[in-house]
Design a protein around this motif. Structure first.
Motif, PDB file in Angstrom:
ATOM      1  N   TRP A 266       0.960  -1.239  -0.078  1.00  0.00           N
ATOM      2  CA  TRP A 266      -0.014   0.062   0.021  1.00  0.00           C
ATOM      3  C   TRP A 266       0.838   1.452  -0.116  1.00  0.00           C
ATOM      4  O   TRP A 266       0.560   1.929  -1.037  1.00  0.00           O
ATOM      5  N   LEU A 267       1.829   1.241   0.983  1.00  0.00           N
ATOM      6  CA  LEU A 267       2.495   2.527   0.900  1.00  0.00           C
ATOM      7  C   LEU A 267       3.635   2.702  -0.242  1.00  0.00           C
ATOM      8  O   LEU A 267       3.862   3.715  -0.810  1.00  0.00           O
ATOM      9  N   LYS A 268       4.016   1.295  -0.746  1.00  0.00           N
ATOM     10  CA  LYS A 268       4.839   1.616  -2.220  1.00  0.00           C
ATOM     11  C   LYS A 268       3.980   2.144  -3.226  1.00  0.00           C
ATOM     12  O   LYS A 268       4.511   3.020  -3.955  1.00  0.00           O
ATOM     13  N   TYR A 269       2.780   1.841  -3.409  1.00  0.00           N
ATOM     14  CA  TYR A 269       1.892   2.537  -4.407  1.00  0.00           C
ATOM     15  C   TYR A 269       1.510   3.816  -4.154  1.00  0.00           C
ATOM     16  O   TYR A 269       1.489   4.522  -5.125  1.00  0.00           O
ATOM     17  N   THR A 270       1.422   3.966  -2.898  1.00  0.00           N
ATOM     18  CA  THR A 270       0.870   5.593  -2.548  1.00  0.00           C
ATOM     19  C   THR A 270       2.037   6.492  -2.649  1.00  0.00           C
ATOM     20  O   THR A 270       1.949   7.677  -2.857  1.00  0.00           O
ATOM     21  N   LEU A 271       3.165   5.813  -2.581  1.00  0.00           N
ATOM     22  CA  LEU A 271       4.473   6.655  -2.678  1.00  0.00           C
ATOM     23  C   LEU A 271       5.214   6.911  -4.240  1.00  0.00           C
ATOM     24  O   LEU A 271       5.900   7.715  -4.330  1.00  0.00           O
ATOM     25  N   THR A 272       4.302   5.793  -4.992  1.00  0.00           N
ATOM     26  CA  THR A 272       4.795   6.139  -6.524  1.00  0.00           C
ATOM     27  C   THR A 272       4.273   7.314  -7.102  1.00  0.00           C
ATOM     28  O   THR A 272       2.957   7.455  -7.068  1.00  0.00           O
ATOM     29  N   PRO A 273       5.018   8.113  -7.777  1.00  0.00           N
ATOM     30  CA  PRO A 273       4.516   9.294  -8.379  1.00  0.00           C
ATOM     31  C   PRO A 273       3.641   8.824  -9.707  1.00  0.00           C
ATOM     32  O   PRO A 273       3.788   7.819 -10.029  1.00  0.00           O
ATOM     33  N   GLU A 274       2.897   9.682  -9.941  1.00  0.00           N
ATOM     34  CA  GLU A 274       1.813   9.618 -11.124  1.00  0.00           C
ATOM     35  C   GLU A 274       2.690   9.283 -12.462  1.00  0.00           C
ATOM     36  O   GLU A 274       3.515   9.894 -12.719  1.00  0.00           O
ATOM     37  N   GLY A 275       2.238   8.173 -12.844  1.00  0.00           N
ATOM     38  CA  GLY A 275       2.949   7.841 -14.578  1.00  0.00           C
ATOM     39  C   GLY A 275       4.199   6.959 -14.072  1.00  0.00           C
ATOM     40  O   GLY A 275       4.832   6.631 -15.111  1.00  0.00           O
ATOM     41  N   LYS A 276       4.670   6.577 -13.050  1.00  0.00           N
ATOM     42  CA  LYS A 276       5.827   6.015 -12.708  1.00  0.00           C
ATOM     43  C   LYS A 276       5.512   4.522 -12.193  1.00  0.00           C
ATOM     44  O   LYS A 276       4.264   4.298 -11.630  1.00  0.00           O
ATOM     45  N   SER A 277       6.595   3.650 -12.382  1.00  0.00           N
ATOM     46  CA  SER A 277       6.298   2.272 -11.671  1.00  0.00           C
ATOM     47  C   SER A 277       6.735   2.186 -10.327  1.00  0.00           C
ATOM     48  O   SER A 277       7.857   2.849 -10.020  1.00  0.00           O
ATOM     49  N   PRO A 278       6.370   1.272  -9.418  1.00  0.00           N
ATOM     50  CA  PRO A 278       6.694   1.129  -8.104  1.00  0.00           C
ATOM     51  C   PRO A 278       8.170   0.883  -7.933  1.00  0.00           C
ATOM     52  O   PRO A 278       8.967   0.936  -7.060  1.00  0.00           O
ATOM     53  N   SER A 279       8.589   0.036  -9.097  1.00  0.00           N
ATOM     54  CA  SER A 279      10.132  -0.378  -9.124  1.00  0.00           C
ATOM     55  C   SER A 279      11.089   0.665  -9.503  1.00  0.00           C
ATOM     56  O   SER A 279      12.044   0.522  -9.261  1.00  0.00           O
ATOM     57  N   GLU A 280      10.526   2.145  -9.686  1.00  0.00           N
ATOM     58  CA  GLU A 280      11.352   3.297  -9.806  1.00  0.00           C
ATOM     59  C   GLU A 280      11.534   3.923  -8.554  1.00  0.00           C
ATOM     60  O   GLU A 280      11.911   4.840  -8.562  1.00  0.00           O
ATOM     61  N   LEU A 281      10.976   3.593  -7.416  1.00  0.00           N
ATOM     62  CA  LEU A 281      10.950   4.304  -6.107  1.00  0.00           C
ATOM     63  C   LEU A 281      12.507   4.485  -5.620  1.00  0.00           C
ATOM     64  O   LEU A 281      13.079   3.620  -5.929  1.00  0.00           O
ATOM     65  N   SER A 282      12.578   5.665  -4.956  1.00  0.00           N
ATOM     66  CA  SER A 282      13.712   6.204  -4.819  1.00  0.00           C
ATOM     67  C   SER A 282      14.169   5.237  -3.306  1.00  0.00           C
ATOM     68  O   SER A 282      13.233   4.698  -2.974  1.00  0.00           O
ATOM     69  N   VAL A 283      15.440   5.340  -3.037  1.00  0.00           N
ATOM     70  CA  VAL A 283      15.811   4.597  -1.875  1.00  0.00           C
ATOM     71  C   VAL A 283      15.234   5.018  -0.582  1.00  0.00           C
ATOM     72  O   VAL A 283      14.627   4.358   0.275  1.00  0.00           O
ATOM     73  N   PRO A 284      15.292   6.448  -0.238  1.00  0.00           N
ATOM     74  CA  PRO A 284      14.197   6.857   0.894  1.00  0.00           C
ATOM     75  C   PRO A 284      12.968   6.361   0.901  1.00  0.00           C
ATOM     76  O   PRO A 284      12.476   6.246   1.836  1.00  0.00           O
ATOM     77  N   SER A 285      12.191   6.415  -0.248  1.00  0.00           N
ATOM     78  CA  SER A 285      10.756   6.147  -0.346  1.00  0.00           C
ATOM     79  C   SER A 285      10.640   4.567   0.259  1.00  0.00           C
ATOM     80  O   SER A 285       9.829   4.008   0.721  1.00  0.00           O
ATOM     81  N   ILE A 286      11.718   3.623  -0.442  1.00  0.00           N
ATOM     82  CA  ILE A 286      11.995   2.239  -0.002  1.00  0.00           C
ATOM     83  C   ILE A 286      11.801   2.040   1.283  1.00  0.00           C
ATOM     84  O   ILE A 286      11.226   1.270   1.988  1.00  0.00           O
ATOM     85  N   LEU A 287      12.738   2.680   1.959  1.00  0.00           N
ATOM     86  CA  LEU A 287      13.264   2.722   3.335  1.00  0.00           C
ATOM     87  C   LEU A 287      12.224   3.140   4.272  1.00  0.00           C
ATOM     88  O   LEU A 287      11.878   2.664   5.230  1.00  0.00           O
TER      89      LEU A 287
END
Length: 362
Positions: free
Chosen positions: A232-253
């Motif tokens: 849920w947090l991974k998808y919430t933090l993903t910017p519009e139009g981007k994939s969750p696999s492109e999340l930054s390190v701080p977002s994943i942490l």
């Protein structure tokens, strides 16, 4: 893959109609040298050794256990300390007081009592955990591309908790006994092996697996919350139009750390009951966790179910943040909603035969 003949000239780079093949021509001294470099996607992926995956994930798990074990020792000691008699003060007034007294009496090594059991179990436990989660997802998907709902992810996470209990229950039993014996002043076990021998001699395999039901009560809902919250947090933090696999390190942490917080918010009450039950003398709680629960509520109130809360939360965020960072940020997404568990999506091209598909973390 290279073929060549030699002709004078300059360096030319061409791409064939097949976008995955690059042709490089170097003209030198009447010869043409042609090298063909295939991207990792067009080459047949070399199978990754399961043994290498096993030990790669295990090394990360060992590091996390080593970093988090001192706070785990404090948590267990706070959870299992007896209620003070009238006129007496509690053995530990809180997390900091427990830390100070442990260091004063036993030194730094006192914080690492019982660490051998989780060190031994962490590698297979991580493997079984992610296997259970992947199986839980596949059982609910009609096709590999089906996107699971959050309740379905919760159910898949709960299945992973069922699988890990077979490893966690005996490990927790041994760990907790070794963690509290020095504080109680009665050193009964010389180490984890001696602990296993004595438990087996006294009560057979049941003595080693004492507290299995409470371990299930803790890990099944907590694992469901863990994986669901992370997705849920991974998808919430993903910017519009981007994939969750492109999340930054701080977002994943942040997502991993908060998943750990939510996990332990669910897990603490059964964890307190488990710690008390697993470290109690034989025969003290004949009716299992119900007796432990009654005693705690009657003597110390509902707040006693949250003993060790501060130590747990101090450990939960950094440990789980790093754990999921290691699991998701090695060139691929390890836990991806709606995809097959363990599916590699590494699109980085390689040349010179370095067809590197990043090994998956356990």
């Amino acid at each position: 893959m290279c073929v060549g003949e030699i002709v004078p000239g300059v360096f030319v780079c061409e791409r064939s109609q097949d976008a995955s093949v690059r042709v490089f021509r170097t003209r030198v001294d009447q010869c043409v040298f042609i090298s063909v470099c295939l991207s990792a996607r067009s080459m047949s992926q070399q199978p990754i050794s399961p043994l290498k995956n096993f030990f790669a994930g295990g090394f990360g798990g060992v590091c996390l256990v080593f970093a988090g074990h001192p706070l785990d020792t404090i948590k267990v000691r706070l959870q299992t300390q007896p209620k003070p008699r009238p006129g007496e003060t509690a053995l530990y007034r809180g997390t900091l007081d427990c830390l100070k007294k442990t260091l004063a009496k036993e030194g730094v090594l006192g914080l690492y009592k019982g660490m051998a059991a989780p060190i031994i179990g962490v590698t297979p436990m991580f493997a079984v955990c992610f296997f259970g989660f992947g199986l839980g997802k596949k059982l609910q998907q009609k096709t590999p591309d089906d996107v699971l709902t959050y309740p379905q992810l919760f159910a898949a996470g709960m299945l992973s908790g069922v699988f890990t209990t077979a490893i966690m229950a005996p490990g927790e039993r041994i760990k907790c006994l070794l963690q509290i014996q020095a504080a109680s002043g009665q050193v009964k076990y010389a180490g984890p092996v001696d602990c296993v021998k004595q438990l087996y001699r006294e009560n057979g395999i049941r003595g080693i697996y004492k507290g299995t039901a409470l371990t299930l009560m803790r890990d099944v809902p907590a694992s469901g919350m863990y994986f669901m919250t992370y997705e849920w947090l991974k998808y919430t933090l993903t910017p519009e139009g981007k994939s969750p696999s492109e999340l930054s390190v701080p977002s994943i942490l942040f997502a991993g750390g908060m998943a750990g917080i939510f996990n332990w918010a669910v897990a603490i009450p059964p964890d307190v009951l488990k710690s008390r039950f697993q470290t109690a003398p034989e025969g003290k709680y004949p009716n299992g966790f119900r007796d432990v629960l009654r005693e705690l509520i009657r003597e110390e109130g509902i707040g006693s179910l949250y003993k060790g809360f501060n130590a747990v939360m101090l450990r939960a965020f950094p440990a789980n943040a790093v754990r999921l960072l290691l699991s998701t940020h090695r060139g691929q997404t390890r836990v991806t909603r709606g995809s097959d568990e363990g599916q590699t999506r590494d699109t980085r091209g390689t040349c010179g035969g370095l067809a590197g598909v990043t090994p998956q973390e356990l």
